[in-house]
Scaffold this active site. Structure first.
Site, mmCIF file in Angstrom:
data_model
loop_
_atom_site.group_PDB
_atom_site.id
_atom_site.type_symbol
_atom_site.label_atom_id
_atom_site.label_comp_id
_atom_site.label_asym_id
_atom_site.label_seq_id
_atom_site.Cartn_x
_atom_site.Cartn_y
_atom_site.Cartn_z
ATOM 1 N N ASP A 8 0.871 -1.176 0.000
ATOM 2 C CA ASP A 8 0.000 0.000 0.000
ATOM 3 C C ASP A 8 0.911 1.230 0.000
ATOM 4 O O ASP A 8 2.130 1.126 -0.205
ATOM 5 C CB ASP A 8 -0.996 -0.035 1.172
ATOM 6 C CG ASP A 8 -0.339 0.198 2.530
ATOM 7 O OD1 ASP A 8 0.911 0.260 2.601
ATOM 8 O OD2 ASP A 8 -1.075 0.308 3.518
ATOM 9 N N CYS A 65 2.925 -3.420 4.007
ATOM 10 C CA CYS A 65 2.110 -2.264 4.368
ATOM 11 C C CYS A 65 2.736 -1.698 5.634
ATOM 12 O O CYS A 65 3.850 -2.100 5.989
ATOM 13 C CB CYS A 65 0.633 -2.626 4.530
ATOM 14 S SG CYS A 65 0.247 -3.754 5.880
ATOM 15 N N THR A 67 2.177 -1.902 9.023
ATOM 16 C CA THR A 67 2.482 -2.903 10.049
ATOM 17 C C THR A 67 2.698 -4.301 9.471
ATOM 18 O O THR A 67 3.188 -5.192 10.166
ATOM 19 C CB THR A 67 1.320 -3.037 11.046
ATOM 20 O OG1 THR A 67 0.171 -3.513 10.323
ATOM 21 C CG2 THR A 67 0.999 -1.713 11.716
ATOM 22 N N HIS A 98 9.580 -24.119 8.107
ATOM 23 C CA HIS A 98 8.501 -24.776 8.850
ATOM 24 C C HIS A 98 7.124 -24.590 8.230
ATOM 25 O O HIS A 98 6.289 -25.477 8.328
ATOM 26 C CB HIS A 98 8.458 -24.249 10.296
ATOM 27 C CG HIS A 98 9.628 -24.693 11.118
ATOM 28 N ND1 HIS A 98 9.709 -24.487 12.476
ATOM 29 C CD2 HIS A 98 10.781 -25.336 10.774
ATOM 30 C CE1 HIS A 98 10.854 -24.982 12.939
ATOM 31 N NE2 HIS A 98 11.526 -25.495 11.918
ATOM 32 N N HIS A 133 6.552 -31.001 9.180
ATOM 33 C CA HIS A 133 5.962 -29.699 8.861
ATOM 34 C C HIS A 133 4.931 -29.807 7.743
ATOM 35 O O HIS A 133 3.972 -29.043 7.705
ATOM 36 C CB HIS A 133 7.052 -28.702 8.497
ATOM 37 C CG HIS A 133 8.017 -28.475 9.619
ATOM 38 N ND1 HIS A 133 7.633 -27.914 10.819
ATOM 39 C CD2 HIS A 133 9.337 -28.773 9.741
ATOM 40 C CE1 HIS A 133 8.679 -27.859 11.633
ATOM 41 N NE2 HIS A 133 9.715 -28.383 11.006
#
Ligand code: RB5
Length: 143
Positions: A8, A65, A67, A98, A133
């Site tokens: 963004d 973005c 955060t 993983h 995994h």
């Protein structure tokens, strides 16, 4: 590798510089936007990137973005997407080893660009371990 990338407005400057770095390292990059620092809604670019990863149009995705959380939430609505939020190199290795993450998400407002480069390099150069995994990944989907 053929990589899809999106951000963004908060991640636009880092995306621009990261695309250059990836291309210099020989990757093909498909830019899903945004294309300026004008305020926009991250799902509008997250969903097209997720579609491209799910369809196999790109090998892996990278999203940023402010955060990283909005992007990660939108991306992970897609059944075929495993998007991992990374703010350091060890986590970047682990989302590949993983979780076999097929999209790397980073918080542009919380890490320096040098860290973005280090995280991206770790993510792209680390293989999935498989084994136990794979069993866990097979249980992620809820449909
Ligand atoms: C934009 O201000 C910000 O909300 C966005 O970049 C992101 O952090 C959302 O999760």
């Amino acid at each position: 590798m053929k990589l899809g990338i999106c951000s963004d407005h908060a991640g636009f400057d880092y995306k621009t510089d990261l695309i250059k770095a990836l291309q210099e390292n020989g990757h093909e990059v498909v830019d899903f936007g945004t294309h300026s620092t004008a305020s926009m809604d991250y799902p509008d670019v997250a969903h097209p990137l997720a579609d491209a990863v799910e369809n196999g149009d790109v090998d892996l995705g990278i999203a940023m973005c402010g955060t990283g959380n909005g992007m990660q939430m939108a991306l992970n609505k897609h059944q075929g997407i495993r998007a991992g939020l990374c703010w350091d190199v060890e986590i970047a290795r682990l989302i590949r080893q993983h979780n076999n993450a097929n999209v790397l998400v980073m918080p542009a407002r919380f890490i320096p660009f040098e860290k973005v480069l280090e995280i991206t390099d770790a993510y792209l150069s680390t293989p999935f371990e498989g084994g136990r995994h794979q069993n866990r990944i097979d249980k992620i989907s809820c449909r």
